[in-house]
Design a protein around this motif. Structure first.
Motif, PDB file in Angstrom:
ATOM      1  N   LEU A  28     -86.461  44.148 -58.155  1.00  0.00           N
ATOM      2  CA  LEU A  28     -86.067  45.159 -57.173  1.00  0.00           C
ATOM      3  C   LEU A  28     -84.987  46.084 -57.723  1.00  0.00           C
ATOM      4  O   LEU A  28     -84.987  47.289 -57.442  1.00  0.00           O
ATOM      5  CB  LEU A  28     -85.571  44.481 -55.896  1.00  0.00           C
ATOM      6  N   ALA A  29     -84.086  45.520 -58.520  1.00  0.00           N
ATOM      7  CA  ALA A  29     -82.975  46.314 -59.046  1.00  0.00           C
ATOM      8  C   ALA A  29     -83.450  47.458 -59.924  1.00  0.00           C
ATOM      9  O   ALA A  29     -82.839  48.540 -59.937  1.00  0.00           O
ATOM     10  CB  ALA A  29     -82.020  45.414 -59.830  1.00  0.00           C
ATOM     11  N   GLY A  30     -84.539  47.262 -60.653  1.00  0.00           N
ATOM     12  CA  GLY A  30     -85.016  48.313 -61.552  1.00  0.00           C
ATOM     13  C   GLY A  30     -86.282  48.986 -61.098  1.00  0.00           C
ATOM     14  O   GLY A  30     -86.972  49.633 -61.904  1.00  0.00           O
ATOM     15  N   ALA A  31     -86.638  48.847 -59.815  1.00  0.00           N
ATOM     16  CA  ALA A  31     -87.919  49.381 -59.332  1.00  0.00           C
ATOM     17  C   ALA A  31     -87.870  50.867 -59.018  1.00  0.00           C
ATOM     18  O   ALA A  31     -88.915  51.507 -58.900  1.00  0.00           O
ATOM     19  CB  ALA A  31     -88.358  48.619 -58.094  1.00  0.00           C
ATOM     20  N   GLY A  32     -86.682  51.425 -58.857  1.00  0.00           N
ATOM     21  CA  GLY A  32     -86.569  52.849 -58.556  1.00  0.00           C
ATOM     22  C   GLY A  32     -87.009  53.226 -57.158  1.00  0.00           C
ATOM     23  O   GLY A  32     -87.442  54.363 -56.928  1.00  0.00           O
ATOM     24  N   LEU A  33     -86.922  52.312 -56.217  1.00  0.00           N
ATOM     25  CA  LEU A  33     -87.295  52.626 -54.833  1.00  0.00           C
ATOM     26  C   LEU A  33     -86.208  53.483 -54.180  1.00  0.00           C
ATOM     27  O   LEU A  33     -85.041  53.461 -54.599  1.00  0.00           O
ATOM     28  CB  LEU A  33     -87.461  51.333 -54.031  1.00  0.00           C
ATOM     29  N   PRO A  34     -86.576  54.244 -53.141  1.00  0.00           N
ATOM     30  CA  PRO A  34     -85.552  54.980 -52.388  1.00  0.00           C
ATOM     31  C   PRO A  34     -84.455  54.033 -51.919  1.00  0.00           C
ATOM     32  O   PRO A  34     -84.720  52.871 -51.582  1.00  0.00           O
ATOM     33  CB  PRO A  34     -86.339  55.570 -51.211  1.00  0.00           C
ATOM     34  N   THR A  35     -83.243  54.551 -51.865  1.00  0.00           N
ATOM     35  CA  THR A  35     -82.093  53.702 -51.550  1.00  0.00           C
ATOM     36  C   THR A  35     -82.272  52.936 -50.239  1.00  0.00           C
ATOM     37  O   THR A  35     -81.999  51.746 -50.150  1.00  0.00           O
ATOM     38  CB  THR A  35     -80.811  54.542 -51.477  1.00  0.00           C
ATOM     39  N   GLY A  36     -82.749  53.634 -49.199  1.00  0.00           N
ATOM     40  CA  GLY A  36     -82.926  52.998 -47.900  1.00  0.00           C
ATOM     41  C   GLY A  36     -83.962  51.889 -47.944  1.00  0.00           C
ATOM     42  O   GLY A  36     -83.760  50.806 -47.369  1.00  0.00           O
TER      43      GLY A  36
END
Length: 544
Positions: free
Chosen positions: A443-451
């Motif tokens: 999850l830390a490096g997935a680049g998902l939107p902050t929210g």
């Protein structure tokens, strides 16, 4: 020669032709009882996905549904055997059916998973009475080795049939719109079994020399429950949290106290002196490790198809026919093999097949919902289990003198069920710990939107990757669904690997641990002394 219920029998060559009055009715009712008990045991496996959706459970909560049942069986199995000897096996089985009916009713109306645990525990208590009570009842109305072997084989067949049919029952009612209907069917089956038991079973008891070991029962039950609690809760709460560490520490203390109590008990529920026999020690260890591998693989499969892939429960039921069905279909073949091949070799071969099947499961793709890839490994595990489930008791009985066979078979039966109880606990701990670590790292490096990343992290902290995997599309955190699915696939893949290694270890221990060991097969030939049922229901040769 008399059996425990004071039925007189001849040792002559024609003794096998005669049957104690009530044999057919007792056998029919006992088979019905064990069928119902095993349906209650296996039913939740096909419903894990629906429990997760309807009751909003997370990983360890699902583990407790299965564990609560088996813990109740293991903790009180010996005591129920003593109660049957003291007060009558028919009464014990009838009381067990009432508990299964009550537990199933509680499960059917459960508003939340905690009530479902209560229902599973009640059903487990009932099954813990029905398993030894029903088997001891039929062994008490048979006269010879051959007749009793046939009766036990039929009883075992209905045990396996219950495990194979149960997931289909759950899947069928799930397809009709509610999993709760399957538990109401189980209530009806339990009540019908109670009527058959009270009507058909010939009462028998064996109170001489039997007494309750209350200190041993308390220390064993409390210690086992605390250790398993720590193992189940560790993956989510954290292995270093105070409740988990206290549970392990106190559990170990109680189990150590159990050993001390049993060494000094006049009538121990667990005779530790048997472990002076190397062959018996080997068979006992492989009973725990090998059965952990089997039920662990079954639990991992139900979780993979249910809460992870969200497949239709009827598909889970079909696959469980491959895992459980061979133990029913191959009973005649295994019975013949046990008379022609050393039980230790059957045991080794069965564990090897189970190890191969579990290792093949590690190659599954969590994004592929086709059942084809499951067929070969499931069949290998199912056939392996068919070879081992009877052989493990045969090895234990062959390794001790006839006058110790009763306690040996009872101890092996309990240890086998302990392996069944440990399977879901170990698999749940391994899979959820690995899945949680993998999800957090990815999850830390997935680049998902902050929210979305923050929401997914919060959901995972509360309920693990399984909770994220079940988020509806568009919900906060649902963008991490693919990460959760991949993490769960990795976690349960590791769990299958652990099951495969456990089965391989059991195979190696059996193959090498039994080298140079003699056996005591004094009752394998016609004309041998009739068998006397032990307090846990398995046939044991009487002393010459």
């Amino acid at each position: 020669m008399t059996l425990d219920n004071e039925t007189t029998t001849s040792q002559g060559p024609t003794a096998g032709a005669a049957r104690t009055p009530g044999y057919a009715g007792t056998l029919a009712a006992a088979c019905g009882a064990v069928f119902v008990a095993q349906v209650a045991n296996a039913l939740p496996a096909s419903l894990n996905g629906l429990f997760q959706e309807d009751l909003h459970t997370h990983g360890s909560q699902l583990t407790w549904v299965t564990a609560a049942f088996m813990i109740a069986v293991v903790c009180f199995e010996f005591t129920f055997g003593v109660l049957g000897d003291l007060f009558g096996r028919r009464r014990l089985v009838a009381a067990g059916t009432v508990l299964v009916a009550a537990g199933s009713a509680v499960s059917a109306v459960a508003p939340g998973v905690q009530v479902l645990w209560l229902g599973a525990a009640l059903s487990g208590l009932g099954a813990g009475a029905m398993f030894p009570g029903s088997l001891t009842a039929i062994t008490a109305v048979t006269r010879t080795v051959r007749q009793r072997a046939h009766a036990v084989a039929v009883w075992s067949g209905f045990l396996s049939a219950g495990a194979a049919v149960s997931p289909l029952l759950g899947g069928m009612f799930a397809g009709l719109g509610s999993w709760r209907g399957s538990f109401w069917v189980l209530v009806a089956l339990a009540l019908a079994s109670m009527v058959l038991t009270l009507t058909l079973v010939t009462e028998s008891r064996a109170p001489a020399g039997r007494r309750l070991d209350v200190p041993g029962q308390i220390t064993f039950a409390v210690g086992l429950i605390l250790v398993l609690y720590g193992a189940v809760e560790g993956p989510e709460s954290g292995w270093t949290t105070l409740p988990v560490m206290l549970a392990f520490a106190l559990g170990v203390c109680f189990l150590a106290g159990f050993v001390v109590v049993e060494l000094g008990a006049e009538s121990p529920i667990f005779d530790l002196r048997l472990f002076r026999n190397r062959a018996f020690t080997v068979s006992s260890v492989v009973a725990v490790v090998g059965m952990l591998a089997f039920l662990g693989a079954c639990f991992a499969t139900s979780m993979w198809l249910g809460p992870v892939q969200h497949q239709d429960p009827i598909r889970v039921g079909i696959l469980f026919l491959l895992l459980q069905g061979p133990a029913f279909l191959l009973i005649p073949a295994v019975s013949r093999l046990l008379h022609r091949v050393a039980a230790s070799w059957l045991l080794t071969s069965g564990f090897v097949l189970m190890a191969i099947g579990c290792l093949l499961f590690t190659r599954l793709d969590v994004t592929d919902q086709a059942l084809g890839a499951f067929v070969a490994p499931a069949l290998l595990i199912g056939v392996g289990f068919a070879l081992t489930v009877s052989s493990v008791t045969a090895v234990a009985l062959d390794s001790v003198p006839p006058h110790l066979a009763g306690m040996a078979s009872a101890t092996t039966n309990m240890l086998r069920d302990l392996g069944f109880a440990l399977g879901p606990v170990v698999v749940g701990a391994v899979a959820l710990s690995n899945a949680g670590s993998a999800f957090t790292a990815n999850l830390a490096g997935a680049g998902l939107p902050t929210g979305q990343a923050a929401a997914a992290r919060g959901v995972a902290e509360a309920g693990g990757p399984i909770a994220v995997n079940s988020l509806p599309s568009g919900a906060p955190g649902s963008a991490a669904h693919a990460l959760a699915l991949d993490a769960l696939g990795s976690g349960f893949g590791t769990a299958f690997l652990v099951c495969g290694v456990a089965a391989a270890v059991a195979a190696a221990l059996t193959a090498f641990g039994m080298i140079g060991v003699g056996t005591h097969r004094s009752s394998d030939h016609e004309g041998a002394a009739p068998l006397t049922p032990d307090h846990n229901g398995l046939p044991a040769p009487t002393a010459p």
